[in-house]
Design a protein around this motif. Structure first.
Motif, short mmCIF file in Angstrom:
data_model
loop_
_atom_site.label_atom_id
_atom_site.label_comp_id
_atom_site.label_asym_id
_atom_site.label_seq_id
_atom_site.Cartn_x
_atom_site.Cartn_y
_atom_site.Cartn_z
N SER A 347 0.84 -1.21 0.00
CA SER A 347 0.00 0.00 0.00
C SER A 347 0.86 1.25 0.00
O SER A 347 0.49 2.28 -0.59
CB SER A 347 -0.94 -0.01 1.21
N ILE A 348 2.04 1.17 0.63
CA ILE A 348 2.96 2.31 0.63
C ILE A 348 3.64 2.43 -0.72
O ILE A 348 3.89 3.53 -1.22
CB ILE A 348 3.98 2.16 1.77
N VAL A 349 3.95 1.29 -1.34
CA VAL A 349 4.56 1.31 -2.67
C VAL A 349 3.60 1.92 -3.69
O VAL A 349 3.99 2.77 -4.51
CB VAL A 349 4.98 -0.10 -3.10
N ILE A 350 2.34 1.51 -3.65
CA ILE A 350 1.36 2.04 -4.61
C ILE A 350 1.14 3.53 -4.36
O ILE A 350 1.04 4.33 -5.31
CB ILE A 350 0.03 1.26 -4.53
N GLU A 351 1.04 3.93 -3.10
CA GLU A 351 0.98 5.36 -2.77
C GLU A 351 2.16 6.09 -3.41
O GLU A 351 2.00 7.18 -3.99
CB GLU A 351 1.00 5.54 -1.26
N SER A 352 3.35 5.48 -3.34
CA SER A 352 4.56 6.12 -3.85
C SER A 352 4.52 6.30 -5.36
O SER A 352 4.87 7.36 -5.87
CB SER A 352 5.79 5.29 -3.46
N VAL A 353 4.12 5.25 -6.10
CA VAL A 353 4.15 5.36 -7.56
C VAL A 353 3.07 6.32 -8.06
O VAL A 353 3.26 7.00 -9.08
CB VAL A 353 4.06 3.99 -8.26
#
Length: 388
Positions: A347-353
Motif C-alpha cells: 500500500s505504501i509502494v502504490i501510494e509512492s508510484v
C-alpha cells in the motif's frame, strides 16, 4: 521528471536517480526514512525485515537539504548483502564456491521461468534477484520525495489497505487524507476499520501455518489535485493511463481501477457520471466522485482515487509443482525467504508510484526549474480555474 533504479535483492545496495526535480525543494530526510521504515512493517512480513534497517543516503543533487535542479542520486544499503558477498560479487570470476544457492526450480506465478527463458539464464537467481520486490524500497524513497513535493504544493496523498484475502476492511465512505492517516496509524494492517484487525490477524496466522500466501486490494486517495493535469489530446498523454501503467509496474499487481472502476461497468450511466455544480469563489465542482477524479484522461479537481489488486506472493512454504530447468524433472518449486502477505507494504509502494506520476504531471504542466516559481504558477492557475 523521470527516475531510474538499479540493484539486486542481495546486492550491496539499491540505487536511484531522479531527474527533473525543481531546484529549491526542501527535503525532510527523516520523512523519507519514516516511509522506508513503514514499508518494512505490517503484519504478515517475513524474517528479511528483521535484518534490513532501510535508510536513505543522498549522494548527489542536494545541498543543505534543498534540491539543486540536477539529478538527485539516492542509495539504500542492503544489510543482508553481508551474508551474500561472494555469491553476489559483481567482479569476481565465477567459481564453484561463489555459485552456490543456484535456483533451478522456478516458482509458479513468479518471473523465474520466463525471465530465465528470455535472458537465457540457467541459474534463475539471476532473474529473481532483480525481479524481487526488494527493488520497491527505492521506489518508496523516490515516492517519499515526490510526496513531499506534492505536500509543499498543498496536495495530500495516502495509500491504505482496503481488503486482505477475502476480508474487506473499508466501506469506502468518503474520508479526507488526514482522517485516513489517523485511522490506519492505529493498527499494523493500515486498515481504516479497526474492528477487522483481529479477524485479519487470525486469517494471516492460519495462512502462514498452512504454508500459503494472501493478496488483497489497495486504495490510494489524493486530494487538492488541480484540474487539468494530463490531456485528452493523445492516448499516451492521459494521466489516468500513466498512473495505471505505474501501478501495474509494481510487483504482484494484477489489476487497477480508477474510481468505481469495474463496478461502474455494471451500473447505469445515471449512477456513475458525477453531476456538475458551480459555487461562487470555488468554481466548478462535482457532486460525487465515481470517476475517481478523472474525465477524458485529465484530473477534474475531485480527489484522485486509485485501487490496485495484488495477487498472493508466489513463494509458498508448501511449494507447488514445478520442473527443474536443467534435468526437466517434475519437482517442487524452490523456496526463498518470503512473506505470508505483503499487502501492507504494498500500500505504501502504490501510494509512492501514484505520487511519482502526479509529481511528473505537475512538472510537465508548469515550469519545473525552480520550486518557488512553480508554486507561484500553480497559485495563479488555481485562481484561473476558480474564475473560469
Amino acid at each position: 521528471m523521470n527516475y531510474l533504479t538499479a540493484g539486486e535483492s542481495h546486492g550491496p545496495q539499491l540505487t536511484g536517480i531522479i531527474e527533473g526535480l525543481p531546484a529549491g525543494l526542501l527535503l525532510d530526510i527523516d520523512g523519507i526514512n519514516a516511509q522506508l521504515a513503514a514499508r518494512q512493517g505490517g503484519y504478515g512480513r517475513g524474517s528479511r525485515q528483521k535484518i534490513e534497517h532501510d535508510q536513505v543516503t543522498i549522494v548527489g543533487g542536494v545541498r543543505h537539504k534543498k534540491t539543486l535542479g540536477s539529478p538527485v542520486a539516492l542509495v539504500v544499503n542492503n544489510r543482508d548483502h553481508a551474508h551474500w558477498g561472494k555469491i553476489m560479487d559483481p567482479i569476481a570470476d565465477e567459481t564453484a564456491e561463489n555459485s552456490l544457492r543456484t535456483v533451478e526450480r522456478p516458482r509458479p506465478g513468479h518471473a523465474d521461468l520466463v525471465g530465465g527463458m528470455k535472458y537465457n539464464h540457467h541459474d534463475l537467481r539471476n532473474v529473481l534477484e532483480r525481479s524481487s520486490a526488494r527493488e520497491t524500497a527505492m521506489r518508496v524513497a523516490i515516492g517519499a520525495i515526490c510526496k513531499q513535493f506534492l505536500q509543499q504544493l498543498g496536495i495530500d496523498i495516502v495509500g491504505y489497505v482496503q481488503q486482505i484475502g477475502p476480508v474487506a476492511t473499508d466501506d469506502q465512505a468518503p474520508l479526507d487524507v488526514s482522517r485516513i492517516n489517523e485511522l490506519i496509524s492505529q493498527n499494523d494492517l493500515r486498515v481504516v476499520q479497526g474492528d477487522k484487525v483481529d479477524e485479519i490477524h487470525t486469517l494471516i496466522d492460519k495462512t502462514k501455518k498452512d504454508g500459503d500466501t494472501l493478496g488483497g486490494i489497495i486504495r490510494v486517495v489524493a486530494t487538492n489535485v488541480p484540474a487539468g493535469l494530463g490531456s485528452y489530446i493523445s492516448w499516451d498523454t492521459k494521466l489516468d493511463g500513466k498512473i495505471a501503467a505505474a501501478v501495474m509496474g509494481v510487483n504482484a499487481m494484477k489489476g487497477v481501477e480508477i474510481g468505481d472502476g469495474f463496478e461502474a461497468a455494471t451500473s447505469f450511466g445515471s449512477q456513475v457520471m458525477d453531476e456538475i455544480d458551480w459555487h461562487e469563489g470555488e468554481g466548478f465542482t462535482r457532486e460525487s466522485d465515481h470517476l475517481g477524479g478523472f474525465e477524458g484522461g485529465m484530473t477534474n479537481g475531485m480527489p484522485v482515487i486509485v485501487k490496485a489488486a495484488m495477487k498472493p506472493i508466489p513463494t509458498l512454504y508448501k511449494p507447488l509443482q514445478s520442473v527443474d530447468v536443467e534435468t526437466k524433472e517434475v519437482k517442487k518449486a524452490s523456496v526463498e525467504r518470503s512473506d505470508t502477505t505483503a499487502i501492507v507494504p504494498a500500500s505504501i509502494v502504490i501510494e509512492s508510484v501514484v505520487a511519482i506520476e502526479l509529481a511528473k504531471a505537475i512538472t510537465d504542466t508548469f515550469d519545473g526549474s525552480n520550486m518557488e516559481r512553480l508554486k507561484a504558477q500553480l497559485k495563479v492557475y488555481r485562481e484561473e480555474l476558480k474564475n473560469y
